[in-house]
Every structure is written in structure tokens, then in C-alpha cells.
Design an enzyme around this catalytic site. Structure first.
Site, short mmCIF file in Angstrom:
data_model
loop_
_atom_site.label_atom_id
_atom_site.label_comp_id
_atom_site.label_asym_id
_atom_site.label_seq_id
_atom_site.Cartn_x
_atom_site.Cartn_y
_atom_site.Cartn_z
N ASP A 216 0.85 -1.19 -0.15
CA ASP A 216 0.05 0.00 -0.02
C ASP A 216 0.90 1.33 -0.14
OD1 ASP A 216 -2.62 1.08 0.37
OD2 ASP A 216 -1.99 1.81 2.27
N GLU A 267 15.02 -15.15 -0.04
CA GLU A 267 15.36 -16.15 0.86
C GLU A 267 14.57 -17.12 0.73
OE1 GLU A 267 15.19 -14.20 4.86
OE2 GLU A 267 16.61 -12.58 4.41
#
Length: 553
Positions: A216, A267
């Protein structure tokens, strides 16, 4: 006319070509019957989304919140608001979506928190100069006694962008910044503690198995040093999409935040994705958000805001493919979301309607519903033939128009209140969905409760009615998504063609795509075999406000 080939970005990651369906949880499906949609409601309707043919869903905020701005005021980033269920409900929804081959993107709100967040409550108690206040943008006021705000910035929701606090000893104190509502204080992203907290939040949801994040206000977060005075241009979009050099939008330093987040997502297995909500004045600037080490997608808002005009639309598509292609990213096409007038209404507007303005009972020159729906179907048929990812907003597959006649007493959007009714805001695109024409609340739940009133005429748009009609908008969407997948339109290249000044026309492999945005039919010629029409017609003359996919013999 010479044909010009444009190549979309290379790569096979799912997010490059996916069709992603936005769910506004409070308005999608309500299992509890309290009038507000919830996570078990979403789980109960996943088969409908599988049947529709989408690749992923994006959930607007469901995290713990006082709901002063429909969940975009987050009090706890690691839990589910009781309105929507529990973390166990989320885990079940996620598992059921994955079982159906549907990926899940969650909304993350990093620009600001709720004023009920424990950090902000600590900041109020701790006082000026404290570590706790350094997490937010607190400043001393101007004037002899600090009685004036630190600058002249105006909130996106109307009114000033600063709120003065009362200190623990009862005296008037510092001011805090809130780009949006006063209950949404902005974080200070120059603070390493804030950055580390959001790394932890990302990992919390990634560990649960989410496939990505819609971010957002991705062009906010960092403010220009010194917080200089600034007044927006008249009638500007509230999120800054038409303005340049705004001191609280699009600052260069925000890109390092996304490089950092990119490393966090890397990751994890499975091509996890970041999609940015970044309202910027040019496509060249928008494309900077999706350089290879930053975000993976960013909504193409210049495309969304383009009027129904052949030259303008053709130009924005060409520019989009060029600018996003330069940074190796796909364009992320979108026509509707929870912040804009639904495109089945917007495309028939005859007057300017800046983002955030909304439409209501007293709006003059109401759009023609039939024209709006025809253009919406044609626009989506064009969009879904383009290379790149596409986002759909819940209900657009039913052809839902903007709910324009919501009585004032039912309105919920902070924009309505902070502008004293001058702007209607976004309630009209957030009304709960109709599922069954004869059921309470049109099947939104079993009780008939609804947090925003549903128009009576929405019975004709109910999913069960449209599912039984091969000419319905729902049937068209299913056809478009199946054909798009079959032809691999999400990736690859297109070849521009010439069908006249009132058309947007190109070829994808052996499929020709033509949209008529003019005032007269366009003759497509002999040897045409249609694969898809945005509205029924006979012969080979493409009607106005219509898109067709076809082959030539």
C-alpha cells in the site's frame, strides 16, 4: 502500415503473466452473518474463483485494525482482525487456495499504522525526543507556542496532514504527520528500527506460506528532508498520480527499502512477489519501481486512468511495453480496484472524476449504464490479450457498476467525512457482492446483513443468474481467461496492426485483436473466424465499444 513488434520482458516466473483477482474481504463473502465479509467466507467461495480461471488472489487488509479506514489502519501486523476470523482461518484459507492451484498475495500497509498500534501508544506516553517518538514523524509546531502545524501539507482524505497531541502532563504538544486520516500516523522510514520491524513482518507471513505482498502507498513512506511546504495542483488525483516533485510521494530513497525487501523475499522458494501501489505521473517513473532488484510488479495506473479513446489507449499500451521492457519487467495491467470508480461506470463518464472523488446521488450527468458495461467488457477483452500480468477486481466479472445511490447516512469512507460530503469517496466500489439473486443479501451471507446497502437491481448481476446465461459478463470472463491461458497471452510479444484511427489493433500469434473505440462499426473483411467477442453481433462489422479476437483464413 508497417508492423512493429514489441517484446515483453523475458522470464517464466508466475507473476509475470498471472491473472490476479483482488478480494476486498469485508465485501466478498460473509460466513458469520454479521454483515462483514470474512476469511471463512473467502474459503467457501474458492471453487468459484477456480472456476473463473484466475491464477492468484490478492486480499485487501484483514489484519487487526480499529477499521477507521477499512483495515488500512493496522494495529497489529501479525494477527487477523476478529471481524475477519483468526490466524487459523487464514491458514485454512491459504491451504485451500494452494490446493486449488491459486496463489495468495496479502496487503501490507507500511506507510502508516493505526493510532492504536502499540508503538504509537508508546510514542504518546514517551514524549518529545524519545526513541518511541522517533518511529513516527513527530515535529514541533510553528508559531510562538507551537500552535501552527509544521507545514501546510493537506491530507489525501481532506483537511490538514498534521495532528497535535496532548502531552502526558496535559499541555499542548508536538504534531504528528498523517498523509491519510488522523488515526493513521506515518512511520519514519529513516529509522532503522522501523525497517527491521517490517523485515520481521514480511518473514512472519512468508513463513506462513504467502506468495507475495501488495504494498500500500508504495510511493510514500519517505518524505523530502526538511518537510518543505507544498500545495497540490487543483483537481489533482488524491494519490498524486498527475503531479511531479511532491515532497511526500516518489522520493528516491524509497527504492532502497524495496531493494531490502527484495532480498528478504529472495530467501524463500517459489518466486515470492512484491506488487507496488505507486501513483506516479509518468510510466517511466512507474517502471523504476520494478527494476530487477526492487519490486516485481507495480500497477499500471496511467493505463487505468486512460480515457476511452483509441489514440490515447494505443499510446499508453505502447509506452507501457517500452518502459517496463527497458527494466526487464512485465506491465501489470489493471482497470478497477477498491479505490477507483468501477470501470463499468468510469468508462462512460462524460466529466473529469479525479481518483478518490467518487460518484453519488447528486453527481451531475450520470453515465449511461449500457454504454459503460459495453466499454468495460471491451476494455477487459483488450487488456487480457496483452502480454504481462492482469489484475481483476472482485465483481467486475459480473459487470458490476459503481453503486451511485448510497444514502448519506450509510457512507463509511473517511474521505466523505473529512471533506464534509464534498467528495463521495470510494464506498461505491466496495458494496458487498451478489452471489444468489433470491438469497438474503444476494447470498453475501445467510442473514441479509450488509455493511453497505446493496442496490436492489444487483439481483440481475448475481453470480447464479449470470452463470446460467452464456451471454453474461461472467461467461465472457470465463471464456477470456480460458482463451488467454490457452494462447499464452500473458507472455510473448505482440505485433501492432492498423484497423483505422478509432481502433486499437494488434496480433498475438495467429490471433488478431481489435477494439472499436469509435462511433461507427469497423469492417473486419473476409475470411474472419471469431474466437471471442466482447458482445454478440452478426457478420464481420465490429460494433462500437466492442473487442473481438479472431483468425483470418
Amino acid at each position: 502500415m508497417a508492423q512493429l513488434e514489441q517484446i515483453a520482458a523475458p522470464g517464466s516466473e508466475w507473476w509475470r503473466s498471472a491473472v490476479i483477482y483482488q478480494i476486498y474481504p469485508r465485501s466478498f463473502a460473509d460466513a458469520s452473518g454479521d454483515g462483514i465479509g470474512d476469511l471463512p467466507g473467502i474459503t467457501s467461495r474458492l471453487d468459484d474463483l477456480k472456476d473463473l480461471g484466475v491464477d492468484a488472489i490478492w486480499l485487501s487488509p484483514f489484519m487487526t485494525s480499529p477499521q477507521r479506514d477499512a483495515g488500512y489502519d493496522v494495529a497489529d501486523y501479525r494477527d487477523v482482525d476478529p471481524l475477519f476470523g483468526t490466524l487459523a482461518d487464514f491458514d485454512e484459507m491459504l491451504a485451500q487456495a494452494h490446493n486449488r492451484g491459486i496463489r495468495v498475495i496479502v496487503d501490507l500497509v507500511p506507510n502508516h499504522s493505526s493510532d492504536q498500534h502499540v508503538w504509537f501508544q508508546e510514542a504518546l506516553k514517551a514524549g518529545p525526543g524519545s526513541r518511541e517518538r522517533a518511529r513516527y514523524v513527530f515535529r514541533d509546531g510553528r508559531g510562538e507556542n507551537g500552535e501552527l502545524p509544521p507545514n501546510n501539507w493537506e491530507s489525501v482524505f481532506g483537511g490538514g496532514m498534521w495532528e497535535r497531541v496532548t502531552e502526558a502532563d496535559g499541555t499542548p504538544g508536538q504534531w504528528y504527520l498523517h498523509i491519510f486520516d488522523a488515526t493513521q500516523p506515518d512511520f519514519d522510514w529513516t529509522n532503522e528500527e522501523v525497517r527491521e520491524e517490517f523485515r520481521s513482518i514480511l518473514r512472519f507471513w512468508l513463513d506462513r506460506g504467502v506468495d507475495g505482498f501488495r504494498v500500500d502507498v508504495a510511493h510514500g513512506m519517505v518524505k523530502e528532508a526538511g518537510l518543505p511546504d507544498y500545495a497540490p495542483v487543483a483537481d489533482a488525483d488524491s494519490m498524486g498520480g498527475r503531479e511531479d516533485n511532491v515532497p511526500y510521494w516518489g522520493q528516491e530513497e524509497v527504492h532502497e527499502i524495496y531493494r531490502d525487501w527484495h532480498r528478504v523475499l529472495a530467501e524463500y522458494d517459489g518466486d515470492r512477489a512484491l506488487c507496488g501501489e505507486a501513483w506516479l505521473p509518468t510510466l517511466a517513473k512507474t517502471a523504476l519501481w520494478v527494476r530487477p532488484d526492487e519490486m516485481h510488479q507495480t500497477f499500471n495506473f496511467p493505463y487505468l486512468m486512460t480515457p476511452w479513446d483509441a489514440k490515447a489507449l494505443g499510446d499508453i499500451i505502447r509506452e507501457s511495453l517500452d518502459e517496463f521492457g527497458k527494466v526487464g519487467a512485465p506491465s501489470t495491467w489493471v482497470l478497477s480496484n477498491h479505490d477507483v470508480v468501477r470501470h463499468a461506470t468510469r468508462l462512460a463518464l462524460t466529466a473529469e472524476n479525479p481518483q478518490g472523488e467518487g460518484i453519488g446521488p447528486l453527481t451531475p450527468n450520470k453515465p449511461d449504464a449500457a454504454i459503460g458495461l459495453a466499454r468495460a467488457r471491451a476494455a477487459t477483452a483488450l487488456m487480457l490479450a496483452l502480454p504481462g500480468s492482469s489484475y481483476l477486481y472482485q465483481g467486475e466479472e459480473l459487470g458490476l457498476p459503481e453503486a451511485m445511490e448510497i444514502p448519506d447516512e450509510f457512507r463509511q469512507d473517511p474521505t466523505w467525512f473529512r471533506t464534509n460530503g464534498k467528495r463521495y469517496g470510494r464506498d461505491g466500489c466496495r458494496v458487498p457482492l451478489p452471489w444468489e439473486a433470491e438469497a438474503p443479501a444476494f447470498g453475501f451471507n445467510h442473514t441479509g446483513a450488509s455493511w453497505l446497502p446493496q442496490p436492489a437491481e444487483w439481483a440481475t448481476y448475481a453470480r447464479d443468474v449470470e452463470a446460467a446465461d452464456p451471454a453474461s459478463t461472467l461467461s465472457l470472463y470465463k471464456q477470456m481467461l480460458a482463451a488467454r491461458r490457452a494462447h499464452g497471452f500473458g507472455s510473448g510479444s505482440l505485433v501492432w496492426e492498423d484497423a483505422g484511427p478509432d481502433a486499437v489493433a494488434f496480433r498475438r500469434g495467429d490471433i488478431h485483436v481489435v477494439s472499436n473505440l469509435g462511433t461507427e462499426p469497423i469492417e473486419l473483411g473476409e475470411g474472419v473466424t471469431f474466437e471471442l467477442k466482447s458482445q454478440p453481433f452478426e457478420g464481420t462489422a465490429l460494433p462500437v465499444d466492442t473487442t473481438a479476437w479472431f483468425r483470418r483464413s
